[in-house]
Every structure is written in C-alpha cells, then in structure tokens.
Design an enzyme around this catalytic site. Structure first.
Site, short mmCIF file in Angstrom:
data_model
loop_
_atom_site.label_atom_id
_atom_site.label_comp_id
_atom_site.label_asym_id
_atom_site.label_seq_id
_atom_site.Cartn_x
_atom_site.Cartn_y
_atom_site.Cartn_z
N GLY A 11 0.78 -1.24 0.00
CA GLY A 11 0.00 0.00 0.00
C GLY A 11 0.81 1.28 0.00
O GLY A 11 0.32 2.31 0.47
N HIS A 102 0.49 1.08 -13.13
CA HIS A 102 1.25 -0.11 -13.55
C HIS A 102 2.73 0.25 -13.56
O HIS A 102 3.10 1.33 -14.05
CB HIS A 102 0.79 -0.53 -14.95
CG HIS A 102 1.43 -1.81 -15.40
ND1 HIS A 102 1.01 -3.04 -14.95
CD2 HIS A 102 2.47 -2.04 -16.24
CE1 HIS A 102 1.77 -3.98 -15.50
NE2 HIS A 102 2.67 -3.40 -16.28
N ASP A 143 -4.74 -4.07 -17.91
CA ASP A 143 -3.72 -3.10 -18.36
C ASP A 143 -3.91 -2.58 -19.79
O ASP A 143 -2.94 -2.17 -20.43
CB ASP A 143 -2.30 -3.73 -18.27
CG ASP A 143 -1.97 -4.21 -16.87
OD1 ASP A 143 -2.43 -3.57 -15.90
OD2 ASP A 143 -1.26 -5.22 -16.74
N GLU A 172 6.08 6.44 -9.14
CA GLU A 172 4.65 6.15 -9.00
C GLU A 172 4.01 7.05 -7.95
O GLU A 172 2.90 7.55 -8.12
CB GLU A 172 4.43 4.69 -8.60
CG GLU A 172 4.79 3.68 -9.66
CD GLU A 172 4.48 2.26 -9.22
OE1 GLU A 172 3.45 2.03 -8.57
OE2 GLU A 172 5.29 1.36 -9.52
C1 GRF Z 1 3.04 -0.92 -7.66
O1 GRF Z 1 4.27 -1.15 -8.30
C2 GRF Z 1 1.96 -0.69 -8.68
O2 GRF Z 1 2.42 -0.11 -9.87
C3 GRF Z 1 1.46 -2.07 -8.97
O3 GRF Z 1 1.55 -2.75 -7.74
C4 GRF Z 1 2.54 -2.16 -6.92
C5 GRF Z 1 1.89 -1.82 -5.62
O4 GRF Z 1 2.82 -1.37 -4.67
N1 GRF Z 1 0.15 -2.05 -9.57
P1 GRF Z 1 2.30 -0.72 -3.32
O5 GRF Z 1 1.40 -1.76 -2.64
O6 GRF Z 1 1.55 0.51 -3.67
O7 GRF Z 1 3.53 -0.46 -2.52
#
Ligand code: GRF
Length: 204
Positions: A11, A102, A143, A172
C-alpha cells in the site's frame, strides 16, 4: 470526488494518495480503503490516516463490491496494487472513473500475470533501457485501458528487479496523485484510445 482505494499489498501508493488527500492536493477525499487480503499492509496505513477500511469476502461478487461503494458514497476508484479483477458490472457503472497504476511503460510489459517483480524481471531480461510508471483508465481487460500519464525511469546495467522496482515506485508515488487530481477536477476526457487533459499545461 469521493475515492475508494483498492489494494492487495503493502500500500505505498495508497499511502501517497492518502497523503495527497490529507494535504488537500487531490481535489477529493479518500472515502474508504478496500482490500481482498486481511493481512495487507495497506490496512495499517489507512488506519494511520483515519480512513475507514473494509475487507472483501468475495472480490468477484459485484453486489458486495457495489453495495460497499454505495455505502461510502464513492464516485471514483483508484486501484493501487490490487491483484483481483474488478467485476465487469463495476467497470461499466464507473466507466472512466477507475484508474490503475502499472510499474512499466504500457502497452509493453502488461497483461495477465504481469504484476510485481514479474514486470521488473521481464523489463530487465528484455534489454530495454527505459521503464517507468503508467496510470491508465481501467477497462474490462488487464492493463489495456486508455493511458492517462506516464513517467520514464532508466534501467541501469546492474539493476535487479528489486532495485528497479524501488526506483519506479518513487516515480509512481508522484504520478498517481497527479492523475487522480486531474480526475477529481474533471479534466480527463476519453476520445477513443486517447485521454485528453483539459488545459494540460496549467494542470501538470
Ligand atoms: C506498484 O508497483 C503498482 O504499480 C502495482 O503494484 C505495486 C503496488 O505497490 N500495480 P504498493 O502496494 O503501492 O507499494
């Protein structure tokens, strides 16, 4: 915007979104954080932000998911490391209101089975010099929905899936709140495969 975050794992993206909301940067609130795993790290993070949490007993059950979303007055959804498919009824009723992040530059390195370290391993083995993060609108497949924002990350010679993953995650955490703010501001318009961002220069 009243946002539901759906997450299955640690998360960290969910936390970046909750932090942006707490700072007033999201043009909306996080109404609820939903998971399919009772041990998911995201639960503890949501509790820290005082966000209500819920654990789905059957993630495939459209009625269960939609009554939960209705209970919290949700009008948009952020998938943040959510490893289950969203029931198609939900995709239909929230058309263009569900985003996913993603950890690669779609349309490469996406699709069923491409999650977590599988993605980063495939990226490194393919020899590409650039990876990155993609925020896209969720449709009925994995995706494949229209791309909202992307940000590139270099692949270094001595990268392992883990080192690449942590470099991508950092990006991200910036990208996802920006995309969600655009959604909250009503600036995302889907035209075929393309997402047009209203007044893009001012917005980004
Ligand atoms: C992230 O790399 C996201 O892109 C993918 O799953 C991962 C989740 O990581 N969909 P987190 O749980 O937010 O740390």
């Amino acid at each position: 915007m009243r946002l539901a975050i759906l997450a299955s794992g640690s998360g960290s993206n969910a936390e970046a979104i909750m932090e942006a909301a707490a700072l007033g940067d999201l043009s909306g609130d996080v109404a609820v954080c939903i998971t399919n795993r009772s041990t998911a790290g995201v639960l503890e993070r949501a509790e820290r932000y005082g966000i209500p949490t819920s654990i789905l007993s059957d993630p495939e059950d459209a009625a269960e998911v939609s009554s939960l979303l209705a209970e919290y007055g949700v009008d948009a959804i952020a998938l943040a490391g959510y490893l289950r498919r969203i029931p198609s009824e939900i995709v239909r009723s929230f058309r263009h209101r569900i985003l996913n992040i993603h950890p690669a530059l779609l349309p490469s390195f996406g699709g069923k089975g491409m999650y977590g370290m599988h993605v980063h391993r495939a990226v490194i083995e393919s020899g590409v010099r650039w990876s990155g993060a993609t925020v896209h609108i969720v449709d009925e497949e994995y995706d494949t929905g229209p791309i909202v924002l992307q940000s590139p990350v270099p692949v270094l010679q001595d990268d392992t899936p883990e080192t690449l993953s942590s470099r991508v995650l950092e990006v991200e955490h910036h990208l996802y709140p920006v995309a969600l703010r655009l959604l909250g501001q009503g600036r995302l318009h889907v035209e075929g495969r393309r997402v047009v961002i209203a007044e893009e220069q001012a917005a980004l």
